[in-house]
Write an enzyme that holds these catalytic residues in place. Structure first.
Site, PDB file in Angstrom:
ATOM      1  N   GLU A   1      -9.301  -9.866   3.491  1.00  0.00           N
ATOM      2  CA  GLU A   1      -9.623  -8.483   3.116  1.00  0.00           C
ATOM      3  C   GLU A   1     -10.968  -8.411   2.403  1.00  0.00           C
ATOM      4  OE1 GLU A   1      -6.454  -6.241   1.331  1.00  0.00           O
ATOM      5  OE2 GLU A   1      -7.786  -4.576   0.790  1.00  0.00           O
TER       6      GLU A   1
ATOM      7  N   ASP B   1       5.630  -7.092   2.763  1.00  0.00           N
ATOM      8  CA  ASP B   1       4.731  -7.481   1.681  1.00  0.00           C
ATOM      9  C   ASP B   1       5.551  -7.758   0.425  1.00  0.00           C
ATOM     10  OD1 ASP B   1       2.104  -7.905   1.078  1.00  0.00           O
ATOM     11  OD2 ASP B   1       1.523  -5.790   1.033  1.00  0.00           O
TER      12      ASP B   1
ATOM     13  N   SER C   1       0.846  -1.204   0.000  1.00  0.00           N
ATOM     14  CA  SER C   1       0.000   0.000   0.000  1.00  0.00           C
ATOM     15  C   SER C   1       0.879   1.251   0.000  1.00  0.00           C
ATOM     16  CB  SER C   1      -0.930   0.000   1.219  1.00  0.00           C
ATOM     17  OG  SER C   1      -0.202  -0.247   2.413  1.00  0.00           O
TER      18      SER C   1
HETATM   19  O1  KIV Z   1      -0.442  -3.430   1.530  1.00  0.00           O
HETATM   20  C1  KIV Z   1      -1.076  -3.414   2.589  1.00  0.00           C
HETATM   21  O2  KIV Z   1      -1.056  -2.443   3.349  1.00  0.00           O
HETATM   22  C2  KIV Z   1      -1.880  -4.586   2.915  1.00  0.00           C
HETATM   23  C3  KIV Z   1      -2.849  -4.470   4.037  1.00  0.00           C
HETATM   24  C4  KIV Z   1      -3.952  -3.580   3.658  1.00  0.00           C
HETATM   25  C5  KIV Z   1      -3.332  -5.781   4.492  1.00  0.00           C
HETATM   26  O3  KIV Z   1      -1.745  -5.581   2.279  1.00  0.00           O
END
Ligand code: KIV
Length: 270
Positions: free
Chosen positions: A187, A88, A50
């Site tokens: 999600e 991530d 994100s």
């Molecule tokens: O990228 C992110 O912040 C996420 C969360 C919203 C779970 O994957």
């Protein structure tokens, strides 16, 4: 598990679920935010892709690179002493094949100090997840709305409204647990169904737009702080209005400079 000085482990996540202790997760992309999150006792800090939207201003998460995510994860991991740091994996860093995924996941652990990685997707990416976990890298799954597949689905809508989607999500959740994931993000899933999934597996579910029946919750920190104002999903609760606070502070500074009220004598060297 509840020890305020001992680093949180992936095993602690599972113990928290067993103990019925809700798990609190937030995102961070920089050192100062991560340090404050760690100080207040957050359980895990997710360096989410994100970042591409709320930090870089891109329209989706797709274009962020492994190198960019490593840069942000390193800053976060340097700040965090206790919370679990989860990085991530960006789009196309794990989808091509399991070898490439493992190489990229390994970079996060070797180059940043993160403890675990997150990958979006269920059944289709199981071999990759299994291979990564077998190599000793903890993996958090992520099912439901998977923003890296935005163009496949054509929007950020709720998932799990049809019987077919529910079957896929339920089978994916069970398969992720069987593959050895230590937890998974759910999600944008109807609350009753997310709760049903959470009760059907032993590893914790971390919900975002998935209701209070999940084993924990995650939000994008910039949303929670009112720093990202472009749009506000239904599931976001704003705990501050920092963009407005910043606007007011910056405007006061500009005015003080123009009025020659800054700096004062006290703020100057003699
Ligand atoms: O990228 C992110 O912040 C996420 C969360 C919203 C779970 O994957």
């Amino acid at each position: 598990m509840g020890n305020p000085t001992k680093p949180v482990t992936t095993q602690d996540f599972i113990r928290m679920k067993q103990a019925g202790r809700a798990i609190a997760v937030l995102t961070a992309y920089d050192f100062p935010t991560a340090r404050i999150l760690d100080e207040i006792g957050i359980d895990a800090v997710l360096v989410g892709d994100s970042a591409n939207m709320v930090f870089y201003g891109e329209p989706s998460t797709l274009s962020i690179t492994v190198d960019q995510m490593i840069y942000h994860t390193r800053a976060v991991a340097r700040a965090v002493k206790r919370a679990l740091v989860i990085a991530d994996m960006p789009f196309m860093s794990y989808q091509v094949n399991a070898d490439e995924a493992l190489r990229n996941a390994g970079r996060f652990l070797k180059e940043t100090g993160a403890t675990a990685v997150k990958m979006e997707g269920g059944l289709p990416i199981l071999p990759t997840i299994r291979r990564t976990i077998e190599a000793g890298i903890p993996v958090m799954g992520h099912i439901g709305l998977v923003p890296q597949s935005i163009h496949r689905f054509g929007g950020y809508g709720v998932r799990g409204r049809t019987a077919e989607e529910r079957t896929f999500l339920k089978e994916s959740a069970i398969a992720l647990e069987d593959a050895g994931c230590f937890s998974m993000v759910l999600e944008a899933i109807p609350a009753d169904f997310a709760s049903e999934i959470s009760q059907s597996i032993k590893i914790p579910t971390i919900g975002i737009g998935a209701g209070v029946g999940c084993d924990g919750q995650v939000l994008v920190t910039n949303d929670l702080l009112g720093l990202f104002e472009d749009f506000q999903p239904k599931f976001v609760r704003r705990y501050a209005e920092l963009a407005q606070t910043m606007r007011e502070a910056f405007a006061r500074y500009v005015q003080d400079v123009r009025d020659r009220k800054f700096p004062s004598d006290d703020e100057s060297y003699s």
